[in-house]
Design a protein around this motif. Structure first.
Motif, mmCIF file in Angstrom:
data_model
loop_
_atom_site.group_PDB
_atom_site.id
_atom_site.type_symbol
_atom_site.label_atom_id
_atom_site.label_comp_id
_atom_site.label_asym_id
_atom_site.label_seq_id
_atom_site.Cartn_x
_atom_site.Cartn_y
_atom_site.Cartn_z
ATOM 1 N N ASP A 76 0.862 -1.179 0.000
ATOM 2 C CA ASP A 76 0.000 0.000 0.000
ATOM 3 C C ASP A 76 0.903 1.234 0.000
ATOM 4 N N VAL A 77 0.706 2.161 -0.955
ATOM 5 C CA VAL A 77 1.593 3.330 -1.052
ATOM 6 C C VAL A 77 1.558 4.216 0.188
ATOM 7 N N LEU A 78 0.520 4.100 0.999
ATOM 8 C CA LEU A 78 0.408 4.948 2.182
ATOM 9 C C LEU A 78 1.287 4.454 3.329
ATOM 10 N N LYS A 79 1.758 3.215 3.250
ATOM 11 C CA LYS A 79 2.655 2.688 4.298
ATOM 12 C C LYS A 79 3.602 1.649 3.696
ATOM 13 N N PRO A 80 4.365 2.042 2.673
ATOM 14 C CA PRO A 80 5.151 1.029 1.957
ATOM 15 C C PRO A 80 6.366 0.508 2.714
ATOM 16 N N ASN B 254 19.736 -24.684 1.441
ATOM 17 C CA ASN B 254 18.316 -24.757 1.084
ATOM 18 C C ASN B 254 17.727 -23.386 0.774
ATOM 19 N N ARG B 255 18.589 -22.420 0.481
ATOM 20 C CA ARG B 255 18.098 -21.081 0.162
ATOM 21 C C ARG B 255 17.682 -20.998 -1.307
ATOM 22 N N VAL B 256 16.703 -20.159 -1.578
ATOM 23 C CA VAL B 256 16.303 -19.909 -2.964
ATOM 24 C C VAL B 256 16.494 -18.420 -3.239
ATOM 25 N N TYR B 257 17.010 -18.119 -4.413
ATOM 26 C CA TYR B 257 17.335 -16.737 -4.786
ATOM 27 C C TYR B 257 16.382 -16.313 -5.892
ATOM 28 N N ILE B 258 15.464 -15.407 -5.543
ATOM 29 C CA ILE B 258 14.356 -15.060 -6.432
ATOM 30 C C ILE B 258 14.326 -13.548 -6.652
ATOM 31 N N PRO B 259 14.216 -13.103 -7.897
ATOM 32 C CA PRO B 259 14.035 -11.665 -8.135
ATOM 33 C C PRO B 259 12.668 -11.212 -7.637
ATOM 34 N N ALA B 260 12.583 -9.961 -7.211
ATOM 35 C CA ALA B 260 11.312 -9.433 -6.697
ATOM 36 C C ALA B 260 11.093 -8.025 -7.214
ATOM 37 N N LEU B 261 9.817 -7.685 -7.433
ATOM 38 C CA LEU B 261 9.410 -6.323 -7.757
ATOM 39 C C LEU B 261 8.464 -5.840 -6.661
ATOM 40 N N TYR B 262 8.684 -4.610 -6.194
ATOM 41 C CA TYR B 262 7.820 -4.030 -5.176
ATOM 42 C C TYR B 262 6.720 -3.243 -5.882
ATOM 43 N N VAL B 263 5.515 -3.812 -5.877
ATOM 44 C CA VAL B 263 4.377 -3.220 -6.579
ATOM 45 C C VAL B 263 3.657 -2.300 -5.591
ATOM 46 N N LEU B 264 3.843 -0.985 -5.770
ATOM 47 C CA LEU B 264 3.296 0.010 -4.849
ATOM 48 C C LEU B 264 1.922 0.444 -5.363
ATOM 49 N N GLU C 6 4.213 14.611 -6.129
ATOM 50 C CA GLU C 6 5.447 14.724 -5.335
ATOM 51 C C GLU C 6 5.707 13.445 -4.554
ATOM 52 N N GLU C 7 4.660 12.875 -3.985
ATOM 53 C CA GLU C 7 4.809 11.615 -3.242
ATOM 54 C C GLU C 7 5.170 10.469 -4.192
ATOM 55 N N LEU C 8 4.628 10.507 -5.411
ATOM 56 C CA LEU C 8 4.930 9.483 -6.408
ATOM 57 C C LEU C 8 6.414 9.502 -6.772
ATOM 58 N N LEU D 270 8.855 10.287 -4.891
ATOM 59 C CA LEU D 270 9.603 9.675 -3.788
ATOM 60 C C LEU D 270 9.562 8.154 -3.863
ATOM 61 N N LEU D 271 8.429 7.604 -4.296
ATOM 62 C CA LEU D 271 8.285 6.146 -4.366
ATOM 63 C C LEU D 271 9.275 5.524 -5.346
ATOM 64 N N TYR D 272 9.592 6.249 -6.408
ATOM 65 C CA TYR D 272 10.509 5.716 -7.419
ATOM 66 C C TYR D 272 11.934 5.560 -6.885
ATOM 67 N N LYS D 273 12.213 6.139 -5.718
ATOM 68 C CA LYS D 273 13.547 5.991 -5.122
ATOM 69 C C LYS D 273 13.718 4.638 -4.431
ATOM 70 N N ILE D 274 12.617 3.909 -4.236
ATOM 71 C CA ILE D 274 12.706 2.561 -3.656
ATOM 72 C C ILE D 274 13.203 1.609 -4.738
ATOM 73 N N PRO D 275 14.334 0.928 -4.524
ATOM 74 C CA PRO D 275 14.866 0.021 -5.564
ATOM 75 C C PRO D 275 13.872 -1.059 -5.953
ATOM 76 N N HIS D 276 13.857 -1.400 -7.241
ATOM 77 C CA HIS D 276 13.008 -2.468 -7.794
ATOM 78 C C HIS D 276 11.518 -2.189 -7.598
ATOM 79 N N SER D 277 11.128 -0.913 -7.547
ATOM 80 C CA SER D 277 9.722 -0.585 -7.294
ATOM 81 C C SER D 277 9.001 -0.173 -8.566
ATOM 82 N N VAL D 278 7.689 -0.451 -8.593
ATOM 83 C CA VAL D 278 6.817 -0.026 -9.694
ATOM 84 C C VAL D 278 5.519 0.501 -9.085
ATOM 85 N N PRO D 279 5.321 1.813 -9.050
ATOM 86 C CA PRO D 279 4.057 2.358 -8.531
ATOM 87 C C PRO D 279 2.927 2.138 -9.538
ATOM 88 N N ILE D 280 1.779 1.672 -9.056
ATOM 89 C CA ILE D 280 0.636 1.413 -9.939
ATOM 90 C C ILE D 280 -0.677 1.737 -9.224
#
Length: 358
Positions: free
Chosen positions: A139-143, A227-237, A246-248, A250-260
């Motif tokens: 949730d973009v309000l508390k990411p 037994n670890r697994v290495y998986i790519p992740a995207l943070y869907v905001l 302006e808040e949007l 700021l969200l783009y500064k989170i690595p691997h993030s995509v605001p939607i």
């Protein structure tokens, strides 16, 4: 004392004793913690019934994407619209309590303490371990707060997000004691801490080769556990329709993030593009003899397994046996007019292929 209580006890000791404890003792604590967490991932003994309805998810398609997130962040809405698969949508928490398979993905809710076995968290994360990519829906309000909790839960279940396996080799031997070789400086760990971790795993005759920059004791534990697994992740905001420009930014500064916005269907194209890149998918189009290429239904392969032979097998296993040669147009071809190739030729995204049979 339960396993969860033992974990809490060690975590508390590590916090309170961090400045006082020797590196050897800290290494022992980290190894003990990893062994206890392994019990939570693969608990011994039967009982407790089966995995429960909705958690036997068949692996189909070229790749799978897991949706992980807190309740009511919009996972069900996004999945339903992306795949055409119905998943119950509501404003209340935990409307979706089972995994719902859809095209290329499977999703479910997560709660804090899931890796400790609370709710159905262990079953949900077990499904996430099998995915090729994870969408962490926030949730973009508390990411940031939710992001930290989810990362901790997945980490506790042996899932490493957006990381590569550590460049550390641990090789057992019959005798000779412990030999440690490092080709990079040890900045976050010393030899005493390494020996402490090895001692906790009863590894007294072993060669350790370290090529991992900034290696930590946790990296060494991960390699030993195996037994670890290495998986790519995207943070869907999600829910960007509720915030300002302006808040949007700021969200783009989170690595691997995509605001939607799943409700207003905003910025979904960027999400799909990043998903495609993260999965390393390759589209290959067929060209029947004497006809134009069929751009309506590409054969989708994964990079690393995208040879002409893989292309043939994706259509039918007999085609590779019947093939005389293939003609390829596109990025992998040497000539714009097409190149005659064999089964081992590696294809690139949006190549066109004609198969000539014997």
């Amino acid at each position: 004392m339960t396993t969860v209580q033992k974990i809490k006890e060690i975590e508390d000791e590590m916090v309170t004793q961090k400045n006082k404890a020797t590196s050897y003792h800290l290494g022992q604590l980290k190894a003990k913690l990893a062994k206890l967490r392994r019990e939570l991932i693969s608990p011994s003994g039967g009982g407790g019934g089966g995995p429960g309805i909705g958690f036997d998810v068949a692996r189909t398609g070229v790749a799978s994407v897991g949706f992980v997130g807190f309740p009511s962040v919009g996972k069900s809405t996004l999945m339903s619209k992306l795949t055409g698969t119905h998943s119950e949508v509501s404003e209340i928490d935990f409307t979706t309590l089972t995994t719902v398979p859809g095209t290329l993905k499977v999703h479910a809710g997560i709660i804090e303490g899931a890796n400790d076995g609370r709710g159905r968290g262990r079953q949900v994360i077990a499904v996430a371990r099998t995915c090729n990519l994870i969408f962490i829906v926030l949730d973009v309000l508390k990411p940031l707060g939710d992001k930290k909790i989810i990362e901790s839960e997945l980490e506790g279940f042996g899932i490493r997000l957006n990381k590569k396996p550590p460049a550390i080799l641990v090789r057992k031997k019959d005798k000779g004691g412990i030999a440690i070789t490092n080709t990079v400086p040890l900045t976050n760990i010393d030899q005493e801490e390494i020996k402490a971790v090895l001692s906790e795993y009863k590894l007294s005759n072993v060669d350790v080769t370290i090529r991992q920059p900034n290696m930590t004791a946790d990296d060494l534990v991960d390699v030993i556990e195996g037994n670890r697994v290495y998986i790519p992740a995207l943070y869907v905001l999600n829910k960007i329709d509720a915030i300002s420009i302006e808040e949007l930014d700021l969200l783009y500064k989170i690595p691997h993030s995509v605001p939607i916005s799943s409700r207003e269907w905003l910025n979904i194209d960027e999400l799909l593009e990043k998903m495609w890149d993260a999965l390393e998918l390759v589209r290959v189009y067929t060209k029947p003899r004497g006809q134009s290429p069929d751009y309506s239904a590409p054969v989708v392969l994964r990079r690393g397994r995208c040879s002409v032979e893989d292309f043939c097998n994706a259509i039918h296993k007999e085609i590779a046996k019947q093939m005389k040669y293939a003609v390829v147009w596109g990025a992998s071809a040497k000539h714009s007019r097409g190149q005659k190739v064999g089964l081992d030729h590696i294809l690139e995204d949006e190549d066109v292929v004609h198969i000539a049979k014997k």
